[in-house]
Design an enzyme around this catalytic site. Sequence first.
Site, short mmCIF file in Angstrom:
data_model
loop_
_atom_site.label_atom_id
_atom_site.label_comp_id
_atom_site.label_asym_id
_atom_site.label_seq_id
_atom_site.Cartn_x
_atom_site.Cartn_y
_atom_site.Cartn_z
N HIS A 76 0.83 -1.21 0.00
CA HIS A 76 0.00 0.00 0.00
C HIS A 76 0.86 1.25 0.00
CE1 HIS A 76 0.31 0.61 4.46
NE2 HIS A 76 0.24 -0.71 4.52
N ASP A 78 0.02 4.32 1.22
CA ASP A 78 -0.14 5.26 2.34
C ASP A 78 0.59 4.82 3.59
OD1 ASP A 78 -2.07 3.13 2.46
OD2 ASP A 78 -3.14 4.23 4.00
N ASP A 115 6.11 0.70 7.00
CA ASP A 115 4.78 0.14 6.74
C ASP A 115 4.07 1.15 5.83
OD1 ASP A 115 2.20 -0.77 6.72
OD2 ASP A 115 1.79 -0.35 8.82
N GLU A 145 -4.96 2.15 2.72
CA GLU A 145 -5.08 0.88 3.43
C GLU A 145 -5.32 1.13 4.91
OE1 GLU A 145 -3.50 -2.64 5.75
OE2 GLU A 145 -2.85 -0.58 5.81
N GLU A 146 -4.59 2.10 5.44
CA GLU A 146 -4.56 2.32 6.88
C GLU A 146 -5.86 2.90 7.43
OE1 GLU A 146 -2.29 1.09 8.53
OE2 GLU A 146 -0.38 1.13 7.46
N ASP A 169 3.31 -6.72 3.04
CA ASP A 169 2.84 -5.83 4.10
C ASP A 169 2.70 -6.55 5.42
OD1 ASP A 169 1.81 -3.56 5.36
OD2 ASP A 169 -0.24 -3.96 4.69
N HIS A 456 2.85 2.47 13.22
CA HIS A 456 1.77 3.42 13.52
C HIS A 456 2.12 4.28 14.74
CE1 HIS A 456 -1.28 0.44 11.50
NE2 HIS A 456 -0.23 0.70 10.76
#
Length: 483
Positions: A76, A78, A115, A145-146, A169, A456
Amino acid sequence: MSKSILDSEPKRFWHHFNEICKIPHESGNESALCAYLKKYGEDLGCEAISDSVGNLIIKKPAQNSNSTKTIVLQGHLDMVCEKVPGSNHDFAKDPIRPMIEGEWLTADGTSLGADDGVAIAASMAVMEDKDIKHGPLEFLFTVSEETGLDGAQGLDASLVEGRTMLNLDSEDDGVLFVGCAGGADSNVKIPFKRISLSDDLSVFELKISGLKGGHSGLVIHENRANAIKLIGGILSNLSQHGKVLVSSMDGGTRHNVIPSVANVLFAVTKSNEGLVDKSVSELTQSLKDEFSSSDSGLTVELSNAKANEFMDEDSSSKLIRYIDSSPYGVIKMSEDLENLVQTSTNLATVKFLESSVEFLHSSRSSSKAELEEVRASIRRNVESVGGKIEEPGGYPGWQPDMKSELLAFTKDVYKKLYNVEPKVTAIHAGLECGIIGEKLGGMDMISFGPELEDVHSPNERVKIDTCERFYSLITNLLEELAN
Ligand SMILES: [Zn+2]
Protein backbone atom coordinates in the site's frame (compact mmCIF):
# COMPACT_ATOMS: atom_id res chain seq x y z
CA MET A 1 30.17 11.56 9.70
CA SER A 2 27.13 9.58 10.72
CA LYS A 3 26.32 6.36 8.91
CA SER A 4 23.92 6.64 6.00
CA ILE A 5 21.25 4.09 5.21
CA LEU A 6 22.37 4.44 1.58
CA ASP A 7 25.48 2.40 2.40
CA SER A 8 23.34 -0.60 3.42
CA GLU A 9 22.40 -3.54 1.20
CA PRO A 10 20.51 -3.91 -1.06
CA LYS A 11 21.68 -0.51 -2.31
CA ARG A 12 18.89 0.12 -4.79
CA PHE A 13 16.24 -0.86 -2.24
CA TRP A 14 17.58 1.69 0.24
CA HIS A 15 17.98 4.32 -2.45
CA HIS A 16 14.28 4.02 -3.29
CA PHE A 17 13.24 3.87 0.35
CA ASN A 18 15.13 7.07 1.02
CA GLU A 19 13.48 8.81 -1.95
CA ILE A 20 10.00 7.70 -0.83
CA CYS A 21 10.64 9.33 2.56
CA LYS A 22 10.94 12.70 0.78
CA ILE A 23 7.45 12.45 -0.73
CA PRO A 24 4.54 13.01 1.67
CA HIS A 25 2.14 10.06 1.52
CA GLU A 26 -0.29 10.08 4.41
CA SER A 27 -3.53 8.12 3.84
CA GLY A 28 -5.69 10.14 1.48
CA ASN A 29 -2.68 12.10 0.22
CA GLU A 30 -0.97 9.50 -1.95
CA SER A 31 -1.25 11.28 -5.30
CA ALA A 32 2.31 12.69 -5.38
CA LEU A 33 3.84 9.29 -4.59
CA CYS A 34 1.49 7.67 -7.08
CA ALA A 35 2.55 10.09 -9.85
CA TYR A 36 6.21 9.53 -8.97
CA LEU A 37 5.82 5.74 -9.30
CA LYS A 38 3.82 6.04 -12.48
CA LYS A 39 6.56 8.10 -14.12
CA TYR A 40 9.21 5.76 -12.75
CA GLY A 41 7.45 2.74 -14.30
CA GLU A 42 6.79 4.43 -17.61
CA ASP A 43 10.39 5.63 -17.89
CA LEU A 44 11.42 1.98 -17.57
CA GLY A 45 9.07 1.11 -20.43
CA CYS A 46 6.36 -0.45 -18.26
CA GLU A 47 2.64 0.10 -18.68
CA ALA A 48 1.10 2.02 -15.75
CA ILE A 49 -2.63 2.31 -15.09
CA SER A 50 -4.57 3.96 -12.26
CA ASP A 51 -8.12 3.01 -11.34
CA SER A 52 -10.87 5.38 -10.24
CA VAL A 53 -10.00 5.26 -6.52
CA GLY A 54 -6.30 5.96 -7.13
CA ASN A 55 -4.73 2.50 -6.97
CA LEU A 56 -1.81 2.08 -9.37
CA ILE A 57 -0.95 -1.00 -11.41
CA ILE A 58 2.41 -1.21 -13.22
CA LYS A 59 3.02 -4.10 -15.60
CA LYS A 60 6.49 -5.38 -16.41
CA PRO A 61 6.82 -8.09 -19.07
CA ALA A 62 8.59 -11.40 -18.44
CA GLN A 63 12.38 -11.15 -18.35
CA ASN A 64 14.90 -13.94 -19.08
CA SER A 65 12.01 -16.40 -18.90
CA ASN A 66 9.26 -17.85 -21.09
CA SER A 67 6.89 -18.12 -18.14
CA THR A 68 3.39 -16.78 -18.82
CA LYS A 69 2.30 -17.00 -15.19
CA THR A 70 1.75 -13.46 -13.98
CA ILE A 71 2.88 -12.69 -10.44
CA VAL A 72 1.38 -9.75 -8.53
CA LEU A 73 3.58 -7.86 -6.04
CA GLN A 74 1.36 -5.83 -3.76
CA GLY A 75 1.75 -3.17 -1.13
CA HIS A 76 0.00 0.00 0.00
CA LEU A 77 1.07 3.56 -0.82
CA ASP A 78 -0.14 5.26 2.34
CA MET A 79 1.48 5.50 5.74
CA VAL A 80 0.21 6.26 9.24
CA CYS A 81 1.54 9.68 10.26
CA GLU A 82 2.34 9.97 13.96
CA LYS A 83 4.79 12.35 15.60
CA VAL A 84 6.24 12.93 19.05
CA PRO A 85 4.40 15.45 21.27
CA GLY A 86 5.47 19.02 20.59
CA SER A 87 6.77 18.27 17.09
CA ASN A 88 5.77 20.75 14.41
CA HIS A 89 6.41 18.31 11.59
CA ASP A 90 3.88 18.87 8.80
CA PHE A 91 3.13 15.53 7.14
CA ALA A 92 1.56 17.32 4.18
CA LYS A 93 4.89 18.80 3.07
CA ASP A 94 7.83 17.88 5.31
CA PRO A 95 10.00 14.88 4.43
CA ILE A 96 10.40 11.96 6.83
CA ARG A 97 13.97 11.98 8.16
CA PRO A 98 15.22 8.39 8.46
CA MET A 99 18.01 7.73 10.92
CA ILE A 100 20.04 4.71 11.91
CA GLU A 101 19.89 3.54 15.49
CA GLY A 102 22.14 0.52 15.91
CA GLU A 103 20.71 -2.28 13.80
CA TRP A 104 17.50 -0.40 13.14
CA LEU A 105 16.26 2.36 10.89
CA THR A 106 13.82 4.75 12.51
CA ALA A 107 12.71 8.33 11.82
CA ASP A 108 13.50 11.58 13.58
CA GLY A 109 10.40 12.45 15.64
CA THR A 110 7.85 10.77 13.36
CA SER A 111 6.64 7.42 12.16
CA LEU A 112 8.92 6.05 9.44
CA GLY A 113 6.49 4.65 6.90
CA ALA A 114 8.37 1.37 6.55
CA ASP A 115 4.78 0.14 6.74
CA ASP A 116 4.50 -0.09 3.79
CA GLY A 117 7.41 1.80 2.18
CA VAL A 118 9.42 -1.43 2.14
CA ALA A 119 6.94 -2.87 -0.37
CA ILE A 120 7.29 0.14 -2.66
CA ALA A 121 11.09 0.23 -2.42
CA ALA A 122 11.36 -3.50 -3.12
CA SER A 123 8.93 -3.22 -6.06
CA MET A 124 10.91 -0.35 -7.59
CA ALA A 125 14.15 -2.27 -7.24
CA VAL A 126 12.63 -5.32 -8.95
CA MET A 127 11.12 -3.12 -11.65
CA GLU A 128 14.47 -1.65 -12.67
CA ASP A 129 16.50 -4.84 -12.31
CA LYS A 130 17.48 -6.06 -15.79
CA ASP A 131 19.22 -9.23 -14.63
CA ILE A 132 16.82 -11.27 -12.56
CA LYS A 133 14.65 -13.87 -14.19
CA HIS A 134 10.90 -13.54 -13.76
CA GLY A 135 7.58 -14.10 -15.48
CA PRO A 136 5.15 -11.24 -16.25
CA LEU A 137 4.86 -8.98 -13.19
CA GLU A 138 2.12 -6.71 -11.97
CA PHE A 139 2.97 -4.23 -9.22
CA LEU A 140 -0.21 -3.35 -7.42
CA PHE A 141 -0.03 -0.26 -5.19
CA THR A 142 -3.18 0.50 -3.22
CA VAL A 143 -4.31 3.70 -1.51
CA SER A 144 -5.78 4.28 1.96
CA GLU A 145 -5.08 0.88 3.43
CA GLU A 146 -4.56 2.32 6.88
CA THR A 147 -7.90 4.09 7.07
CA GLY A 148 -10.09 1.09 6.33
CA LEU A 149 -8.66 -0.85 3.39
CA ASP A 150 -10.43 1.58 1.08
CA GLY A 151 -8.10 1.20 -1.88
CA ALA A 152 -8.48 -2.58 -1.93
CA GLN A 153 -12.27 -2.21 -1.48
CA GLY A 154 -12.46 0.07 -4.52
CA LEU A 155 -9.97 -1.83 -6.70
CA ASP A 156 -10.96 -2.28 -10.34
CA ALA A 157 -10.43 -6.04 -10.52
CA SER A 158 -10.46 -6.06 -14.32
CA LEU A 159 -7.06 -4.35 -14.36
CA VAL A 160 -5.26 -7.21 -12.59
CA GLU A 161 -4.52 -10.39 -14.53
CA GLY A 162 -2.31 -12.30 -12.10
CA ARG A 163 -3.75 -14.88 -9.73
CA THR A 164 -0.57 -15.43 -7.73
CA MET A 165 0.18 -12.61 -5.32
CA LEU A 166 2.94 -11.65 -2.93
CA ASN A 167 1.57 -9.21 -0.38
CA LEU A 168 4.55 -7.28 1.04
CA ASP A 169 2.84 -5.83 4.10
CA SER A 170 3.60 -7.98 7.11
CA GLU A 171 6.01 -7.29 9.90
CA ASP A 172 7.81 -10.39 11.05
CA ASP A 173 11.10 -11.58 9.58
CA GLY A 174 11.08 -15.32 9.02
CA VAL A 175 7.30 -15.63 9.05
CA LEU A 176 5.02 -16.40 6.12
CA PHE A 177 1.42 -15.32 6.51
CA VAL A 178 -1.20 -17.44 4.78
CA GLY A 179 -4.45 -16.04 6.11
CA CYS A 180 -6.16 -13.10 7.74
CA ALA A 181 -9.42 -12.36 9.45
CA GLY A 182 -12.43 -10.74 7.88
CA GLY A 183 -14.32 -8.28 10.00
CA ALA A 184 -17.71 -6.70 10.43
CA ASP A 185 -19.31 -4.31 12.88
CA SER A 186 -22.72 -4.44 14.52
CA ASN A 187 -24.25 -1.10 15.49
CA VAL A 188 -26.80 -1.51 18.25
CA LYS A 189 -29.36 0.90 19.61
CA ILE A 190 -31.48 0.03 22.66
CA PRO A 191 -34.30 2.48 23.41
CA PHE A 192 -35.25 3.29 27.02
CA LYS A 193 -37.68 5.30 29.13
CA ARG A 194 -36.40 7.99 31.48
CA ILE A 195 -37.75 8.62 34.96
CA SER A 196 -36.85 11.32 37.48
CA LEU A 197 -35.05 10.83 40.77
CA SER A 198 -37.20 9.79 43.68
CA ASP A 199 -36.15 10.47 47.28
CA ASP A 200 -35.45 6.91 48.25
CA LEU A 201 -32.53 6.48 45.82
CA SER A 202 -28.77 6.67 46.43
CA VAL A 203 -26.62 7.52 43.43
CA PHE A 204 -23.11 6.19 42.70
CA GLU A 205 -20.49 6.54 40.06
CA LEU A 206 -18.44 3.48 39.17
CA LYS A 207 -15.27 3.86 37.09
CA ILE A 208 -13.08 1.17 35.60
CA SER A 209 -9.63 2.19 34.41
CA GLY A 210 -6.04 1.04 34.13
CA LEU A 211 -6.75 -1.82 31.74
CA LYS A 212 -4.32 -2.61 28.95
CA GLY A 213 -6.85 -2.40 26.11
CA GLY A 214 -4.99 -2.86 22.81
CA HIS A 215 -5.83 -3.95 19.27
CA SER A 216 -8.97 -6.04 19.25
CA GLY A 217 -7.52 -8.45 16.68
CA LEU A 218 -3.83 -8.72 17.43
CA VAL A 219 -4.03 -9.11 21.22
CA ILE A 220 -7.50 -10.59 21.69
CA HIS A 221 -5.95 -14.01 22.54
CA GLU A 222 -4.38 -12.50 25.66
CA ASN A 223 -7.85 -12.45 27.27
CA ARG A 224 -7.44 -8.91 28.49
CA ALA A 225 -10.28 -7.44 30.52
CA ASN A 226 -12.96 -5.46 28.70
CA ALA A 227 -14.03 -2.43 30.78
CA ILE A 228 -17.62 -2.45 29.50
CA LYS A 229 -18.06 -6.13 30.33
CA LEU A 230 -16.63 -5.51 33.81
CA ILE A 231 -19.19 -2.76 34.41
CA GLY A 232 -21.96 -5.05 33.15
CA GLY A 233 -20.79 -7.83 35.45
CA ILE A 234 -20.69 -5.61 38.54
CA LEU A 235 -24.15 -4.12 37.83
CA SER A 236 -25.56 -7.56 37.19
CA ASN A 237 -24.26 -8.71 40.53
CA LEU A 238 -25.66 -5.66 42.35
CA SER A 239 -29.04 -6.14 40.72
CA GLN A 240 -29.36 -9.51 42.44
CA HIS A 241 -29.72 -7.63 45.75
CA GLY A 242 -32.37 -5.16 44.58
CA LYS A 243 -33.21 -2.75 41.82
CA VAL A 244 -30.43 -0.91 40.00
CA LEU A 245 -31.33 2.13 37.89
CA VAL A 246 -28.80 3.30 35.31
CA SER A 247 -28.48 7.01 34.66
CA SER A 248 -25.71 7.01 32.09
CA MET A 249 -22.83 4.93 30.88
CA ASP A 250 -19.81 5.53 28.72
CA GLY A 251 -16.91 3.37 27.59
CA GLY A 252 -14.47 2.46 24.84
CA THR A 253 -13.03 4.54 22.02
CA ARG A 254 -12.86 2.73 18.68
CA HIS A 255 -14.20 -0.40 17.08
CA ASN A 256 -10.77 -2.03 16.86
CA VAL A 257 -9.63 -1.29 20.40
CA ILE A 258 -10.46 -3.32 23.51
CA PRO A 259 -12.10 -0.79 25.87
CA SER A 260 -9.73 0.03 28.71
CA VAL A 261 -11.95 2.61 30.42
CA ALA A 262 -15.67 2.70 31.22
CA ASN A 263 -17.91 4.37 33.76
CA VAL A 264 -21.51 4.26 34.87
CA LEU A 265 -23.79 6.45 36.95
CA PHE A 266 -26.45 4.41 38.71
CA ALA A 267 -28.77 4.36 41.72
CA VAL A 268 -30.02 1.81 44.21
CA THR A 269 -32.71 2.17 46.86
CA LYS A 270 -31.45 3.84 50.04
CA SER A 271 -31.99 0.66 52.02
CA ASN A 272 -29.46 -1.12 49.77
CA GLU A 273 -26.87 1.63 49.91
CA GLY A 274 -24.58 -0.21 52.33
CA LEU A 275 -24.54 -3.30 50.12
CA VAL A 276 -23.04 -1.43 47.17
CA ASP A 277 -19.77 -0.60 48.91
CA LYS A 278 -19.36 -4.11 50.23
CA SER A 279 -20.28 -5.90 47.00
CA VAL A 280 -18.13 -3.67 44.80
CA SER A 281 -15.06 -4.11 46.97
CA GLU A 282 -15.54 -7.91 47.00
CA LEU A 283 -16.04 -7.97 43.24
CA THR A 284 -13.03 -5.74 42.71
CA GLN A 285 -10.85 -8.17 44.60
CA SER A 286 -12.03 -11.12 42.57
CA LEU A 287 -11.53 -9.20 39.31
CA LYS A 288 -8.02 -8.23 40.37
CA ASP A 289 -7.30 -11.91 40.99
CA GLU A 290 -8.83 -12.98 37.69
CA PHE A 291 -6.90 -10.43 35.62
CA SER A 292 -3.72 -10.23 37.70
CA SER A 293 -1.46 -11.25 34.82
CA SER A 294 -3.24 -9.63 31.86
CA ASP A 295 -4.33 -6.36 33.50
CA SER A 296 -2.34 -5.71 36.65
CA GLY A 297 -3.31 -2.02 36.56
CA LEU A 298 -7.05 -2.72 36.90
CA THR A 299 -8.64 0.00 39.01
CA VAL A 300 -12.24 0.17 40.19
CA GLU A 301 -13.42 3.41 41.79
CA LEU A 302 -16.76 3.83 43.46
CA SER A 303 -17.97 7.21 44.68
CA ASN A 304 -21.18 8.95 45.70
CA ALA A 305 -22.61 10.99 42.89
CA LYS A 306 -25.57 13.05 41.75
CA ALA A 307 -28.03 12.41 38.93
CA ASN A 308 -31.62 13.45 38.32
CA GLU A 309 -32.78 11.14 35.57
CA PHE A 310 -32.60 7.39 35.18
CA MET A 311 -33.67 4.63 32.89
CA ASP A 312 -36.78 2.99 34.31
CA GLU A 313 -36.40 -0.32 36.10
CA ASP A 314 -37.33 -2.48 33.12
CA SER A 315 -34.96 -0.61 30.73
CA SER A 316 -32.14 -0.72 33.30
CA SER A 317 -32.43 -4.43 33.83
CA LYS A 318 -32.56 -5.06 30.07
CA LEU A 319 -29.42 -2.99 29.61
CA ILE A 320 -27.55 -4.86 32.32
CA ARG A 321 -28.71 -8.20 30.93
CA TYR A 322 -27.65 -7.11 27.44
CA ILE A 323 -24.08 -6.28 28.47
CA ASP A 324 -23.77 -9.31 30.68
CA SER A 325 -24.83 -11.70 27.92
CA SER A 326 -22.98 -10.02 25.05
CA PRO A 327 -20.32 -12.26 23.52
CA TYR A 328 -16.77 -10.93 23.70
CA GLY A 329 -13.17 -12.02 23.30
CA VAL A 330 -12.01 -15.23 21.65
CA ILE A 331 -14.87 -17.34 20.30
CA LYS A 332 -12.83 -20.03 18.56
CA MET A 333 -9.18 -20.96 17.97
CA SER A 334 -7.93 -22.29 14.62
CA GLU A 335 -7.63 -26.04 14.18
CA ASP A 336 -5.02 -25.74 11.39
CA LEU A 337 -2.62 -23.22 12.89
CA GLU A 338 -1.32 -23.22 16.41
CA ASN A 339 -2.17 -20.26 18.65
CA LEU A 340 -4.19 -18.54 15.94
CA VAL A 341 -7.52 -17.04 16.90
CA GLN A 342 -10.06 -17.95 14.24
CA THR A 343 -13.06 -16.02 15.50
CA SER A 344 -13.45 -13.24 18.04
CA THR A 345 -15.64 -10.29 18.88
CA ASN A 346 -15.04 -7.03 20.71
CA LEU A 347 -17.71 -5.18 22.67
CA ALA A 348 -16.02 -1.94 21.70
CA THR A 349 -18.02 1.09 22.81
CA VAL A 350 -21.09 2.16 24.74
CA LYS A 351 -22.60 5.62 24.49
CA PHE A 352 -25.69 7.22 26.05
CA LEU A 353 -28.07 9.33 23.99
CA GLU A 354 -31.30 11.11 24.94
CA SER A 355 -33.57 8.08 24.82
CA SER A 356 -31.36 5.25 23.73
CA VAL A 357 -28.05 3.62 24.47
CA GLU A 358 -25.71 2.65 21.66
CA PHE A 359 -23.23 -0.20 21.46
CA LEU A 360 -20.62 -0.97 18.86
CA HIS A 361 -19.49 -4.56 18.44
CA SER A 362 -16.64 -5.50 16.12
CA SER A 363 -16.26 -9.14 15.10
CA ARG A 364 -13.51 -10.95 13.21
CA SER A 365 -13.03 -14.36 11.68
CA SER A 366 -11.04 -16.02 8.93
CA SER A 367 -14.17 -18.13 8.33
CA LYS A 368 -17.08 -16.37 6.68
CA ALA A 369 -19.62 -18.74 8.26
CA GLU A 370 -18.27 -18.16 11.75
CA LEU A 371 -18.24 -14.40 11.27
CA GLU A 372 -21.93 -14.61 10.36
CA GLU A 373 -22.57 -16.85 13.35
CA VAL A 374 -21.07 -14.45 15.88
CA ARG A 375 -22.95 -11.55 14.29
CA ALA A 376 -26.16 -13.59 14.56
CA SER A 377 -25.56 -14.18 18.26
CA ILE A 378 -25.22 -10.42 18.78
CA ARG A 379 -28.41 -9.91 16.76
CA ARG A 380 -30.37 -12.39 18.89
CA ASN A 381 -29.17 -10.68 22.04
CA VAL A 382 -30.33 -7.31 20.67
CA GLU A 383 -33.72 -8.72 19.74
CA SER A 384 -34.18 -10.21 23.19
CA VAL A 385 -34.09 -6.73 24.74
CA GLY A 386 -36.12 -5.01 22.02
CA GLY A 387 -33.21 -3.12 20.46
CA LYS A 388 -32.37 -2.25 16.87
CA ILE A 389 -29.31 -3.38 14.94
CA GLU A 390 -27.50 -2.22 11.83
CA GLU A 391 -25.07 -4.62 10.22
CA PRO A 392 -22.85 -2.93 7.63
CA GLY A 393 -21.08 -5.12 5.06
CA GLY A 394 -17.62 -5.48 6.58
CA TYR A 395 -14.68 -7.00 4.74
CA PRO A 396 -13.82 -10.58 3.85
CA GLY A 397 -11.09 -12.70 5.41
CA TRP A 398 -8.51 -14.91 3.78
CA GLN A 399 -8.86 -18.50 4.87
CA PRO A 400 -5.52 -20.32 5.15
CA ASP A 401 -4.92 -22.91 2.43
CA MET A 402 -2.18 -25.15 3.75
CA LYS A 403 -2.05 -26.94 0.36
CA SER A 404 -1.26 -23.72 -1.54
CA GLU A 405 1.31 -24.17 -4.32
CA LEU A 406 2.72 -20.71 -3.66
CA LEU A 407 3.20 -21.57 0.01
CA ALA A 408 5.12 -24.72 -0.92
CA PHE A 409 7.32 -22.73 -3.33
CA THR A 410 7.98 -19.98 -0.82
CA LYS A 411 8.85 -22.42 1.97
CA ASP A 412 11.25 -24.19 -0.36
CA VAL A 413 12.98 -21.02 -1.47
CA TYR A 414 13.20 -19.77 2.09
CA LYS A 415 14.76 -23.02 3.26
CA LYS A 416 17.31 -23.00 0.43
CA LEU A 417 18.29 -19.44 1.30
CA TYR A 418 18.46 -19.67 5.07
CA ASN A 419 18.67 -23.36 5.94
CA VAL A 420 15.72 -23.17 8.31
CA GLU A 421 11.99 -23.62 7.97
CA PRO A 422 10.03 -20.37 7.98
CA LYS A 423 7.20 -20.07 10.45
CA VAL A 424 3.83 -20.29 8.73
CA THR A 425 0.89 -18.58 10.35
CA ALA A 426 -2.07 -16.28 9.84
CA ILE A 427 -3.04 -12.99 11.38
CA HIS A 428 -6.22 -12.27 13.32
CA ALA A 429 -6.67 -8.86 11.72
CA GLY A 430 -7.51 -7.50 8.31
CA LEU A 431 -5.02 -7.56 5.44
CA GLU A 432 -5.75 -6.37 1.94
CA CYS A 433 -5.38 -9.99 0.80
CA GLY A 434 -8.85 -10.80 2.14
CA ILE A 435 -10.50 -8.16 -0.03
CA ILE A 436 -8.30 -8.56 -3.08
CA GLY A 437 -8.68 -12.34 -2.89
CA GLU A 438 -12.45 -12.08 -2.89
CA LYS A 439 -12.50 -9.44 -5.66
CA LEU A 440 -10.24 -11.28 -8.06
CA GLY A 441 -11.24 -14.84 -7.22
CA GLY A 442 -9.06 -17.96 -7.47
CA MET A 443 -6.05 -16.27 -5.87
CA ASP A 444 -3.00 -18.03 -4.47
CA MET A 445 -1.45 -15.54 -2.04
CA ILE A 446 1.24 -15.19 0.57
CA SER A 447 2.31 -12.28 2.75
CA PHE A 448 5.74 -11.55 4.19
CA GLY A 449 7.97 -8.64 5.13
CA PRO A 450 11.05 -7.56 7.07
CA GLU A 451 11.08 -7.07 10.86
CA LEU A 452 9.12 -3.98 11.85
CA GLU A 453 8.38 -2.74 15.35
CA ASP A 454 6.01 -0.17 16.85
CA VAL A 455 4.36 0.61 13.53
CA HIS A 456 1.77 3.42 13.52
CA SER A 457 3.81 5.26 16.17
CA PRO A 458 6.75 7.72 16.27
CA ASN A 459 8.86 4.75 17.40
CA GLU A 460 8.24 2.80 14.20
CA ARG A 461 11.44 1.07 13.10
CA VAL A 462 12.64 -1.56 10.67
CA LYS A 463 15.57 -3.90 11.28
CA ILE A 464 18.02 -3.06 8.52
CA ASP A 465 19.49 -6.49 7.76
CA THR A 466 16.07 -8.12 7.54
CA CYS A 467 15.35 -5.94 4.49
CA GLU A 468 18.13 -7.71 2.64
CA ARG A 469 16.55 -11.05 3.57
CA PHE A 470 13.14 -9.73 2.55
CA TYR A 471 14.43 -8.58 -0.83
CA SER A 472 16.35 -11.83 -1.49
CA LEU A 473 13.26 -13.84 -0.74
CA ILE A 474 11.28 -11.82 -3.29
CA THR A 475 13.84 -12.09 -6.09
CA ASN A 476 14.63 -15.75 -5.46
CA LEU A 477 10.97 -16.60 -5.32
CA LEU A 478 10.31 -14.76 -8.59
CA GLU A 479 13.13 -16.70 -10.23
CA GLU A 480 11.79 -19.99 -8.91
CA LEU A 481 8.25 -19.19 -10.04
CA ALA A 482 9.55 -18.33 -13.54
CA ASN A 483 11.04 -21.80 -14.12
ZN1 LIG B 1 0.66 -1.83 6.28
